[in-house]
Motif scaffolding. Structure first.
Motif, PDB file in Angstrom:
ATOM      1  N   ASN A  73      22.829  23.236  -4.679  1.00  0.00           N
ATOM      2  CA  ASN A  73      23.625  22.170  -5.309  1.00  0.00           C
ATOM      3  C   ASN A  73      23.865  22.418  -6.795  1.00  0.00           C
ATOM      4  N   ALA A  74      22.927  23.128  -7.444  1.00  0.00           N
ATOM      5  CA  ALA A  74      23.068  23.364  -8.887  1.00  0.00           C
ATOM      6  C   ALA A  74      24.338  24.140  -9.220  1.00  0.00           C
ATOM      7  N   LEU A  75      24.829  24.930  -8.266  1.00  0.00           N
ATOM      8  CA  LEU A  75      26.026  25.739  -8.536  1.00  0.00           C
ATOM      9  C   LEU A  75      27.286  24.880  -8.653  1.00  0.00           C
ATOM     10  N   ILE A  76      27.221  23.633  -8.206  1.00  0.00           N
ATOM     11  CA  ILE A  76      28.377  22.750  -8.348  1.00  0.00           C
ATOM     12  C   ILE A  76      28.725  22.565  -9.823  1.00  0.00           C
ATOM     13  N   ALA A  77      27.716  22.674 -10.688  1.00  0.00           N
ATOM     14  CA  ALA A  77      27.948  22.492 -12.121  1.00  0.00           C
ATOM     15  C   ALA A  77      28.784  23.613 -12.722  1.00  0.00           C
ATOM     16  N   VAL A  78      28.765  24.798 -12.108  1.00  0.00           N
ATOM     17  CA  VAL A  78      29.459  25.959 -12.690  1.00  0.00           C
ATOM     18  C   VAL A  78      30.958  25.724 -12.847  1.00  0.00           C
ATOM     19  N   PRO A  79      31.703  25.402 -11.755  1.00  0.00           N
ATOM     20  CA  PRO A  79      33.144  25.182 -11.947  1.00  0.00           C
ATOM     21  C   PRO A  79      33.457  23.990 -12.837  1.00  0.00           C
ATOM     22  N   MET A  80      32.588  22.969 -12.834  1.00  0.00           N
ATOM     23  CA  MET A  80      32.836  21.809 -13.686  1.00  0.00           C
ATOM     24  C   MET A  80      32.768  22.171 -15.170  1.00  0.00           C
ATOM     25  N   PHE A  81      31.732  22.913 -15.553  1.00  0.00           N
ATOM     26  CA  PHE A  81      31.614  23.315 -16.958  1.00  0.00           C
ATOM     27  C   PHE A  81      32.716  24.305 -17.347  1.00  0.00           C
ATOM     28  N   ILE A  82      33.085  25.188 -16.429  1.00  0.00           N
ATOM     29  CA  ILE A  82      34.173  26.134 -16.720  1.00  0.00           C
ATOM     30  C   ILE A  82      35.480  25.377 -16.952  1.00  0.00           C
ATOM     31  N   LEU A  83      35.748  24.373 -16.122  1.00  0.00           N
ATOM     32  CA  LEU A  83      36.982  23.588 -16.268  1.00  0.00           C
ATOM     33  C   LEU A  83      36.977  22.806 -17.577  1.00  0.00           C
ATOM     34  N   ALA A  84      35.857  22.172 -17.903  1.00  0.00           N
ATOM     35  CA  ALA A  84      35.773  21.421 -19.161  1.00  0.00           C
ATOM     36  C   ALA A  84      35.990  22.337 -20.355  1.00  0.00           C
ATOM     37  N   ALA A  85      35.394  23.541 -20.302  1.00  0.00           N
ATOM     38  CA  ALA A  85      35.557  24.497 -21.398  1.00  0.00           C
ATOM     39  C   ALA A  85      37.002  24.951 -21.521  1.00  0.00           C
ATOM     40  N   ASP A  86      37.644  25.196 -20.393  1.00  0.00           N
ATOM     41  CA  ASP A  86      39.044  25.649 -20.410  1.00  0.00           C
ATOM     42  C   ASP A  86      39.950  24.589 -21.019  1.00  0.00           C
ATOM     43  N   ILE A  87      39.733  23.328 -20.651  1.00  0.00           N
ATOM     44  CA  ILE A  87      40.556  22.237 -21.195  1.00  0.00           C
ATOM     45  C   ILE A  87      40.372  22.126 -22.699  1.00  0.00           C
ATOM     46  N   LEU A 175      22.175  30.219 -17.581  1.00  0.00           N
ATOM     47  CA  LEU A 175      20.982  29.424 -17.270  1.00  0.00           C
ATOM     48  C   LEU A 175      21.107  28.730 -15.924  1.00  0.00           C
ATOM     49  N   ILE A 176      22.315  28.275 -15.600  1.00  0.00           N
ATOM     50  CA  ILE A 176      22.527  27.614 -14.309  1.00  0.00           C
ATOM     51  C   ILE A 176      22.277  28.596 -13.164  1.00  0.00           C
ATOM     52  N   LEU A 177      22.844  29.800 -13.281  1.00  0.00           N
ATOM     53  CA  LEU A 177      22.690  30.792 -12.220  1.00  0.00           C
ATOM     54  C   LEU A 177      21.245  31.267 -12.112  1.00  0.00           C
ATOM     55  N   TYR A 178      20.583  31.452 -13.255  1.00  0.00           N
ATOM     56  CA  TYR A 178      19.167  31.837 -13.200  1.00  0.00           C
ATOM     57  C   TYR A 178      18.354  30.749 -12.507  1.00  0.00           C
ATOM     58  N   GLY A 179      18.599  29.490 -12.871  1.00  0.00           N
ATOM     59  CA  GLY A 179      17.877  28.389 -12.252  1.00  0.00           C
ATOM     60  C   GLY A 179      18.051  28.366 -10.746  1.00  0.00           C
ATOM     61  N   THR A 180      19.266  28.707 -10.295  1.00  0.00           N
ATOM     62  CA  THR A 180      19.546  28.749  -8.860  1.00  0.00           C
ATOM     63  C   THR A 180      18.807  29.900  -8.191  1.00  0.00           C
ATOM     64  N   ALA A 182      16.168  31.618  -9.292  1.00  0.00           N
ATOM     65  CA  ALA A 182      14.705  31.581  -9.434  1.00  0.00           C
ATOM     66  C   ALA A 182      14.108  30.257  -9.003  1.00  0.00           C
ATOM     67  N   ASN A 183      14.937  29.350  -8.467  1.00  0.00           N
ATOM     68  CA  ASN A 183      14.472  28.033  -8.019  1.00  0.00           C
ATOM     69  C   ASN A 183      13.734  27.302  -9.146  1.00  0.00           C
ATOM     70  N   THR A 184      14.402  27.263 -10.321  1.00  0.00           N
ATOM     71  CA  THR A 184      13.832  26.652 -11.523  1.00  0.00           C
ATOM     72  C   THR A 184      14.744  25.524 -11.985  1.00  0.00           C
ATOM     73  N   SER A 185      14.183  24.497 -12.566  1.00  0.00           N
ATOM     74  CA  SER A 185      14.943  23.336 -13.013  1.00  0.00           C
ATOM     75  C   SER A 185      15.984  23.715 -14.062  1.00  0.00           C
ATOM     76  N   VAL A 186      17.247  23.449 -13.762  1.00  0.00           N
ATOM     77  CA  VAL A 186      18.320  23.738 -14.711  1.00  0.00           C
ATOM     78  C   VAL A 186      18.206  22.831 -15.934  1.00  0.00           C
ATOM     79  N   GLY A 187      17.802  21.589 -15.724  1.00  0.00           N
ATOM     80  CA  GLY A 187      17.628  20.665 -16.838  1.00  0.00           C
ATOM     81  C   GLY A 187      16.592  21.174 -17.835  1.00  0.00           C
ATOM     82  N   GLU A 188      15.458  21.667 -17.333  1.00  0.00           N
ATOM     83  CA  GLU A 188      14.428  22.227 -18.218  1.00  0.00           C
ATOM     84  C   GLU A 188      14.940  23.464 -18.941  1.00  0.00           C
ATOM     85  N   LEU A 189      15.696  24.294 -18.239  1.00  0.00           N
ATOM     86  CA  LEU A 189      16.261  25.494 -18.860  1.00  0.00           C
ATOM     87  C   LEU A 189      17.225  25.132 -19.983  1.00  0.00           C
TER      88      LEU A 189
END
Length: 448
Positions: A73-87, A175-180, A182-189
């Motif tokens: 589920n953490a990977l859902i954040a990837v396209p969202m952040f990419i889209l926000a950055a592009d805008i 950090l998002i991809l590493y968290g995914t 390595a099964n590590t909290s993205v929020g903590e990262l």
């Protein structure tokens, strides 16, 4: 020809030494890379070699592993952040953040390059992308720095390396991809990346100051902004500053998860650029969405094939055999962190950092767990090496981005990078010996 067929027959029969299999795997991938195949193809070939070697395994395993790789589920954040950055890259956000910094420190000795450095840090907290930061901040600041008398080699090196802070400051795709993986909290990262990112910005700023002092009268200082101009700059930047506050504050307070913060960031970007600044229209948002779809597809295919490749090398126990001579099982935590940092740095010098992340992370995760290392600290260290590699010759992606937007030859772009790379190495050493640089904020934010 017969010896070639016999060699692959031995692979199928599983009769070859693990080092020969590893050599075949690496050689195949390198040859495909030199033949200009996209990185997905060498990864796929690596996984298929596994299927050939383990002939009894169902070919559907590759597809299963690819789906597993892109399922978190953490990977859902990837396209969202990419889209926000592009805008925000298409709008006024970068210019307003830069204007705020310059209004307060631009007139000081070294003020302009420090402005560029801090602007890269702030825009990194908006975009999470080093390349977007190079383009957005670089196109605005380079002409101003050149006009003030700074050497172009220094200017380009500063922009390339300061943009790498975007790898550490949330929202960082790395950090998002590493968290995914390595099964590590993205929020903590995310929270752990803030300390090293800010310290790195301070170290770069200090170098900019001393460099400007050494240049003496050859550097022209810009006029000091008036109180009214500073107030105006602050008002313009107030709304963009809400973006990192939304992400970091939301995660820090526990009000939102990283995935929810990513969704809110898209809504925030649309409101700011389309309705507040009125810089973008519906067509611009659609173009940004299409661009995001293309980038996301590439990233997810890469992650999926990387998972299949990682499954193969884990099944073969290649990592354990290759790392056995290093005796990492009985080594100190500092030594293990050094080996991890060196491995990722060398890899990111030659291959796209996300590819290196996908390939090497599963190799080191068992070692990290066995050694009792904090996976959040390891994630920040790995992300820092990705940042260094993206700005380091021969194949750092930010170097080629700068070549494209500045229209300068390769050697001229990399000429001034050495001092910044040494600073980045110093930051790596500090993380190894003083892990609280990364973990202090994390511990404060997530303490029970």
């Amino acid at each position: 020809m017969s010896s070639f067929i016999e060699f692959f027959s031995d692979i199928i029969a599983g009769e070859l030494d693990i080092y020969v299999i590893t050599f075949t795997l690496v050689a195949s991938m390198v040859i495909l890379l030199f033949l200009s195949f996209p990185m997905v193809v060498p990864l796929a070939v690596g996984a298929l070699i596994g299927l050939i070697h383990f002939s009894g395994i169902d070919t559907g395993v590759v597809i299963q592993q690819m789906i597993t790789g892109i399922s978190p589920n953490a990977l859902i954040a990837v396209p969202m952040f990419i889209l926000a950055a592009d805008i925000m890259t298409r709008g006024h956000t970068a210019n307003n953040l830069l204007g705020l910094i310059q209004a307060f420190i631009g007139h000081l000795r070294g003020g302009l390059p420090i402005t560029a450095c801090i602007s890269c840090t702030l825009f990194g907290s908006v975009s999470g992308s080093t390349q977007a930061t190079v383009v957005s901040v670089g196109q605005i600041m380079r002409p101003r720095l050149l006009q003030a008398g700074y050497k172009d080699s220094f200017v380009m090196a500063l922009i390339i390396n300061a943009s790498d802070i975007a790898f550490l400051i949330p929202p960082s795709i790395g950090l998002i991809l590493y968290g995914t993986l390595a099964n590590t909290s993205v929020g903590e990262l995310f929270i752990a990346g803030i300390g090293p990112g800010i310290l790195l910005a301070i170290m770069f700023s200090a170098y900019c100051y001393f460099y400007s002092v050494l240049q003496g009268d050859s550097i022209t200082l810009v006029e000091k902004a008036s109180f009214k101009e500073r107030v105006t700059a602050f008002k313009k930047a107030l709304i963009p500053l809400g973006f990192p506050a939304l992400i970091v504050g939301g995660i820090y307070s526990g009000a939102v998860t990283p995935t929810e913060a990513a969704s809110f960031s898209v809504l925030y970007a649309i409101i700011v650029e389309c309705f507040v600044y009125r810089q973008l229209g519906l067509k611009d948002v659609i173009d940004a969405a299409l661009s995001t779809g293309l980038i996301t597809a590439v990233v997810f295919i890469l992650v999926g094939m990387g998972q299949a490749f990682s499954w193969y090398i884990s099944f073969e126990q290649i990592p354990q055999d290759l790392l056995a001579p290093l005796n990492l099982e009985d080594a100190s935590k500092e030594y293990i962190l050094f080996v991890i940092a060196l491995s990722f740095f060398v890899g990111c010098m030659f291959v796209d950092s996300l590819v290196v992340l996908v390939i090497l992370t599963p190799i080191f995760v068992p070692i990290v767990d066995a050694a009792g290392l904090d996976p959040v600290l390891v994630g920040v260290m790995i992300t820092l090496q990705m940042a260094i590699g993206s700005a380091t010759p021969p194949f750092g992606c930010d170097i080629f981005t700068a070549i494209a937007i500045f229209n300068k030859p390769y050697m001229e772009v990399i000429r001034g990078t050495l001092p910044f790379i040494l600073i980045l190495f110093t930051m790596s050493a500090l993380l190894i010996f003083f892990p609280d640089i990364a973990l202090l904020l994390r511990d404060l934010a997530f303490s029970d």
